[in-house]
Write a protein that holds these residues in place. Sequence first.
Motif, PDB file in Angstrom:
ATOM      1  N   GLY A 153      10.371   5.359  -0.160  1.00 27.07           N
ATOM      2  CA  GLY A 153      10.828   4.668   1.043  1.00 27.07           C
ATOM      3  C   GLY A 153      10.676   5.488   2.312  1.00 27.07           C
ATOM      4  N   GLN A 154      10.364   6.794   2.209  1.00 25.86           N
ATOM      5  CA  GLN A 154      10.200   7.657   3.376  1.00 25.86           C
ATOM      6  C   GLN A 154       8.722   7.760   3.761  1.00 25.86           C
ATOM      7  OE1 GLN A 154      12.950   8.776   4.963  1.00 25.86           O
ATOM      8  NE2 GLN A 154      14.054   7.592   3.414  1.00 25.86           N
ATOM      9  N   ARG A 155       8.481   8.270   4.972  1.00 23.99           N
ATOM     10  CA  ARG A 155       7.101   8.441   5.446  1.00 23.99           C
ATOM     11  C   ARG A 155       6.409   9.540   4.638  1.00 23.99           C
ATOM     12  NH1 ARG A 155       7.940  10.534  10.207  1.00 23.99           N
ATOM     13  NH2 ARG A 155       7.052  12.596   9.899  1.00 23.99           N
ATOM     14  N   LEU A 156       5.185   9.232   4.171  1.00 20.78           N
ATOM     15  CA  LEU A 156       4.393  10.199   3.411  1.00 20.78           C
ATOM     16  C   LEU A 156       3.094  10.446   4.166  1.00 20.78           C
ATOM     17  CD1 LEU A 156       4.758   8.698  -0.189  1.00 20.78           C
ATOM     18  CD2 LEU A 156       6.112  10.537   0.827  1.00 20.78           C
ATOM     19  N   GLU A 157       2.673  11.712   4.222  1.00 23.52           N
ATOM     20  CA  GLU A 157       1.396  12.069   4.825  1.00 23.52           C
ATOM     21  C   GLU A 157       0.633  12.925   3.837  1.00 23.52           C
ATOM     22  OE1 GLU A 157       2.995  12.179   9.458  1.00 23.52           O
ATOM     23  OE2 GLU A 157       1.572  13.684   8.737  1.00 23.52           O
ATOM     24  N   GLY A 158      -0.593  12.546   3.551  1.00 21.97           N
ATOM     25  CA  GLY A 158      -1.391  13.294   2.585  1.00 21.97           C
ATOM     26  C   GLY A 158      -2.763  12.659   2.462  1.00 21.97           C
ATOM     27  N   GLU A 159      -3.282  12.621   1.218  1.00 22.06           N
ATOM     28  CA  GLU A 159      -4.609  12.082   0.965  1.00 22.06           C
ATOM     29  C   GLU A 159      -4.506  10.954  -0.048  1.00 22.06           C
ATOM     30  OE1 GLU A 159      -7.017  15.265  -0.386  1.00 22.06           O
ATOM     31  OE2 GLU A 159      -7.075  16.335   1.537  1.00 22.06           O
ATOM     32  N   ASP A 160      -5.530  10.071  -0.043  1.00 18.87           N
ATOM     33  CA  ASP A 160      -5.581   9.026  -1.060  1.00 18.87           C
ATOM     34  C   ASP A 160      -6.647   9.393  -2.088  1.00 18.87           C
ATOM     35  OD1 ASP A 160      -7.548   6.530   0.774  1.00 18.87           O
ATOM     36  OD2 ASP A 160      -7.944   8.611   0.248  1.00 18.87           O
ATOM     37  N   TYR A 161      -7.004   8.443  -2.937  1.00 18.47           N
ATOM     38  CA  TYR A 161      -7.949   8.717  -4.014  1.00 18.47           C
ATOM     39  C   TYR A 161      -9.329   9.098  -3.491  1.00 18.47           C
ATOM     40  CZ  TYR A 161      -9.054   3.897  -2.796  1.00 18.47           C
ATOM     41  OH  TYR A 161      -9.374   2.756  -2.130  1.00 18.47           O
ATOM     42  N   ARG A 162      -9.638   8.783  -2.221  1.00 18.37           N
ATOM     43  CA  ARG A 162     -10.942   9.155  -1.648  1.00 18.37           C
ATOM     44  C   ARG A 162     -10.937  10.544  -1.047  1.00 18.37           C
ATOM     45  NH1 ARG A 162     -11.252   4.961   2.908  1.00 18.37           N
ATOM     46  NH2 ARG A 162      -9.048   5.577   2.966  1.00 18.37           N
ATOM     47  N   GLY A 163      -9.733  11.173  -0.968  1.00 19.52           N
ATOM     48  CA  GLY A 163      -9.613  12.442  -0.280  1.00 19.52           C
ATOM     49  C   GLY A 163      -9.495  12.292   1.211  1.00 19.52           C
ATOM     50  N   VAL A 164      -9.220  11.076   1.706  1.00 22.05           N
ATOM     51  CA  VAL A 164      -9.104  10.789   3.131  1.00 22.05           C
ATOM     52  C   VAL A 164      -7.644  10.930   3.543  1.00 22.05           C
ATOM     53  CG1 VAL A 164      -9.404   9.017   4.899  1.00 22.05           C
ATOM     54  CG2 VAL A 164     -11.098   9.257   3.076  1.00 22.05           C
ATOM     55  N   ALA A 165      -7.399  11.523   4.740  1.00 18.52           N
ATOM     56  CA  ALA A 165      -6.034  11.684   5.247  1.00 18.52           C
ATOM     57  C   ALA A 165      -5.439  10.312   5.552  1.00 18.52           C
ATOM     58  CB  ALA A 165      -6.032  12.547   6.505  1.00 18.52           C
ATOM     59  N   VAL A 166      -4.240  10.077   5.016  1.00 18.27           N
ATOM     60  CA  VAL A 166      -3.600   8.767   5.158  1.00 18.27           C
ATOM     61  C   VAL A 166      -2.126   8.951   5.468  1.00 18.27           C
ATOM     62  CG1 VAL A 166      -5.213   7.558   3.637  1.00 18.27           C
ATOM     63  CG2 VAL A 166      -3.185   8.635   2.676  1.00 18.27           C
ATOM     64  N   LEU A 167      -1.528   7.837   5.912  1.00 18.43           N
ATOM     65  CA  LEU A 167      -0.084   7.737   6.144  1.00 18.43           C
ATOM     66  C   LEU A 167       0.415   6.594   5.258  1.00 18.43           C
ATOM     67  CD1 LEU A 167       2.392   8.583   7.995  1.00 18.43           C
ATOM     68  CD2 LEU A 167       1.762   6.632   9.412  1.00 18.43           C
ATOM     69  N   GLY A 168       1.505   6.796   4.517  1.00 16.15           N
ATOM     70  CA  GLY A 168       1.933   5.764   3.590  1.00 16.15           C
ATOM     71  C   GLY A 168       3.413   5.816   3.297  1.00 16.15           C
ATOM     72  N   VAL A 169       3.844   4.809   2.521  1.00 15.99           N
ATOM     73  CA  VAL A 169       5.227   4.675   2.061  1.00 15.99           C
ATOM     74  C   VAL A 169       5.169   4.225   0.610  1.00 15.99           C
ATOM     75  CG1 VAL A 169       7.390   3.409   2.305  1.00 15.99           C
ATOM     76  CG2 VAL A 169       6.169   4.139   4.329  1.00 15.99           C
ATOM     77  N   ALA A 170       6.002   4.802  -0.244  1.00 14.30           N
ATOM     78  CA  ALA A 170       6.039   4.469  -1.664  1.00 14.30           C
ATOM     79  C   ALA A 170       7.365   3.808  -2.004  1.00 14.30           C
ATOM     80  CB  ALA A 170       5.833   5.712  -2.527  1.00 14.30           C
ATOM     81  N   GLN A 171       7.295   2.821  -2.896  1.00  8.30           N
ATOM     82  CA  GLN A 171       8.496   2.132  -3.371  1.00  8.30           C
ATOM     83  C   GLN A 171       8.367   1.935  -4.880  1.00  8.30           C
ATOM     84  OE1 GLN A 171      11.283   1.430  -2.175  1.00  8.30           O
ATOM     85  NE2 GLN A 171      11.132   1.315   0.042  1.00  8.30           N
TER      86      GLN A 171
END
Length: 965
Positions: free
Chosen positions: A329-347
């Motif tokens: 539920g908090q802001r996440l900053e990192g990479e996705d499966y492509r290795g691209v920098a992303v901003l996301g939220v997990a639930q």
Amino acid sequence: MPQQSPQAARRSALSIVLLYAIFAGLWILLSDKLVQWLTTDPARAALANTLKGWLFVLVTSLLLFRLMQHWKGYASSTDGVDHGRRPSLVLTLILTLIVLLTAFAAGQNFVAQRDLEVARLQTIADIEAREIGKGIRERIDLAVFVQTHHQLANQYTYWRTNHDRVSGDLLRTQLDQLRQTQNLTAIQLLDEQGRHLWGSANVPADLPPALKGAIEKSIADHQVHWVGPYRDDSDMLSLDFIAPIITANGHPPLVVLHTNPDDWLYHTLQSWPVPSNSGETLLVRREGDQVLFLNELRHRQDTAAKLSIPLSASALLANQVLDGEAEAGQRLEGEDYRGVAVLGVAQPVPGTDWLLIAKIDRNELYAAIAQSTLWIVLAGLMALFVAAAGTYLLRQRHQLALAAGVQQAQADRLRSLQLLSAIADGSNDAIFAQDTAGRYILFNRAACTAVGKPEDEVLGQDDHAIYPIAQADVLVAIGRQAMAENRNITTDEIHLSTARGERTFFSTRGPLHDAEGHVVGNFGIHQDITERKANEQAVRESEARFRALVEQSLAGIYIIQDGRFHYVNPVFATIFGYDAPEELIGLSAVERVISPECRELVVEKIRQRLAGEKEVDHYTFTGLRKDGSRIELEVHGRAFDYQGRRAVIGVILDITARKAAEDALRASEIRFQDIVQASADWVWEVDAEGHYTFVSDSVKDILDYTPAEVLGKKPMDFMPKDEAIRVTAGYASFVERQVPFRDMEHSSLRKDGSLCYVRVNGVPVKDKDGHLVGYRGVGRDITERKRAEQELKNSEVRFRTLFDNASVAIMIHEQGTLKVLDANPRAITARGYATLEELQQGKFWSTSPYGYEDALLLGHKAASEGPQHFEWRRDGPNGEVFWDDVMLSEISLGDEQRMLSIAVDITARKSAEEALHTNARYLRALLDNFPFMVWLKDTESRFLAANKALAQAAGLADPEELKGK
């Protein structure tokens, strides 16, 4: 311009000091709250505190500068001081403030845009996680429904235990119907060991390992389990639910519900509420030290339940939550499966071990932020330009004002004195002036006309000499307030008595000043608004009546102008599924509320009315509600002039239910005719005198008469004489009470003279006034049933004769409880009772293994395995013991299953056997204690029996060891 007086300078300085005090107090109270509201980040909060400190210094400096101006008399134009540097200082301060505010706004815009995107991602993740959890829960509930379905359990038991093929076919049919109605990929039935029994189309040939594990869990704990998404041997995706069906024997079979995630799960994940080049929803779960992606990805194909990434990849968004480095539920900053920098939220997905991630590329987010920041910077540059240009213009204006100030002030004063009298007398409003004591010193012509007195009678008088006491008190109070507060006071409505009666005025009162600014009286202007108020009230009442009529109308009302809605009432909004009329105002009158196939028709109808081709029009069309559902509508409309231009006003009615009812009525009439023609029953209708007015073709099959031969006659015309008399009397009682009748049976004569039996049902038919106009109903040929009933009665007599005279005890029991339902005389007397009722209330169960529970077990075995033959001990009413040789079996009596017991009394035989056993035990004890060796051999000299003395002589411990030797 004259030099500012000392008193005015002091008042100006005091006002600046008060302004500074108010500003400083509000700044202390609100600035910290504003910073807390804007940001919670410590670094940004420190920056904001620094900026607000500089802003406070800037505003304070401006106030001090203004105070010094007034204190030293800088406002005077005669002191010779150059004012050219003052605008430059102000311009510098304003430009600095604009730059600081622009920088602060750009920073806050970055934070706000990022937080907005995070909030959007949180909303997407939360909604989709709940939707997926809801979908899983619905399919688990379906599995639980299958698990607890008693009919499926019974059908399986009869099929597997009794080898009932009909039950097996019915079980498979119901399971396949479940697959079709619930949109399942396939459905599979396994036995209690997990072996395949049956499967629908698309069932995998071999059970995948993942599914086998879930099946083993369900076999072990008899609970619903589910597994997936996974790929089977054919590389097809599947999400399966295993439901163990609860059976009486405790060994439940298993039903496997196969679903395809593409049909419901992935559709939810593929939706994104706003346009985005990189927005994506990921569904993952942890498998050992890997993160498995469960859905198809936007930027990579064929990845569902295939792609996995090690947990050691700490930059991956999913790994941050699964490793506990970040919270859901908090802001996440990192990479996705492509290795691209992303901003996301997990639930987390409720009820699963899945994790749902909503993410967007940071490059896309920063591009949007950069665009909005560019506009902020451009706005700041524009503000700098406007400030500089404004300062320059103000400086030029200031110079012009200094040159013309004194001349203009003198000219204005002269003109004011010359025009005051002319304006006052030429005005239609009452204009007057009073001194500080309230005496009139000016009273114009309109004021004199209003009070009905000449000017010389009014001047020098106060309000109490002109108006009633209550009105005069109000006027005096307003004049004193204007002088005390040194400001203008307006009163929207004031009622005064005049020469024309009671009138309503709009009043303006204000203070009069001398050259030094002292208050020397007050002035007033009274504008007669009586007629305007009356007109406004009439308009309000008319509008209220119109609005009450329109707003409370049961029909939808609309006004269309320039192709758009200009007005709709609440009922109109409700018809189309909108919460309020405001949602429709300004929208296109065609595109949002009319189905595509009807838009051309409606546009043409509106054009015809606006063009004057049709003054009034009435038609129907299909509309669209807000949620996209379709409704049937009826429109009555006409053209009219609205706010100076042509428009269309109309009434709209929702006729969806009416049209559905009409369609249903037509379908019902067709269905009734089909049923009448296809039914084996005879459908009839008679008038109030009992003559047939309608009969269906089935009358031919029952009476062998055609409908034409029956119409116009009475039912009694086709009956034997005695039967006609009986039926006439019964039918007359129903007609008298005007009530329905059911199951009236009578005999009739066929065309060939043979006798048949008919059972009829009928209901009264009444006109709109409630008067009986006849009866209608159905008749059924029950001749064969009557014949079967008579044969059954004869059979029952024969059975009862054999039952009552049998020499053995026969009882009929209720299945499941073995409660005695009937017994023959032999069974009643053999158990020591006189009547069947005494037997039913008596107790004849013994203790285990001849107790009630043991009897129930034998009854269950007789029902499931077949007839049971056994010996049974029972207790008599006086404590005596009896023995029976019993045959227990299941029988069918009509539509019910019963248990039949046939018992032969073997009490005498059991007594003889017991005596024989007693003698045998006595003889054995005698032989074992006889001091001599005793034995018995067969013809081949093999021992049949021996005593202990012989066994001891042979060196054996037990005489039984000698048998057969």
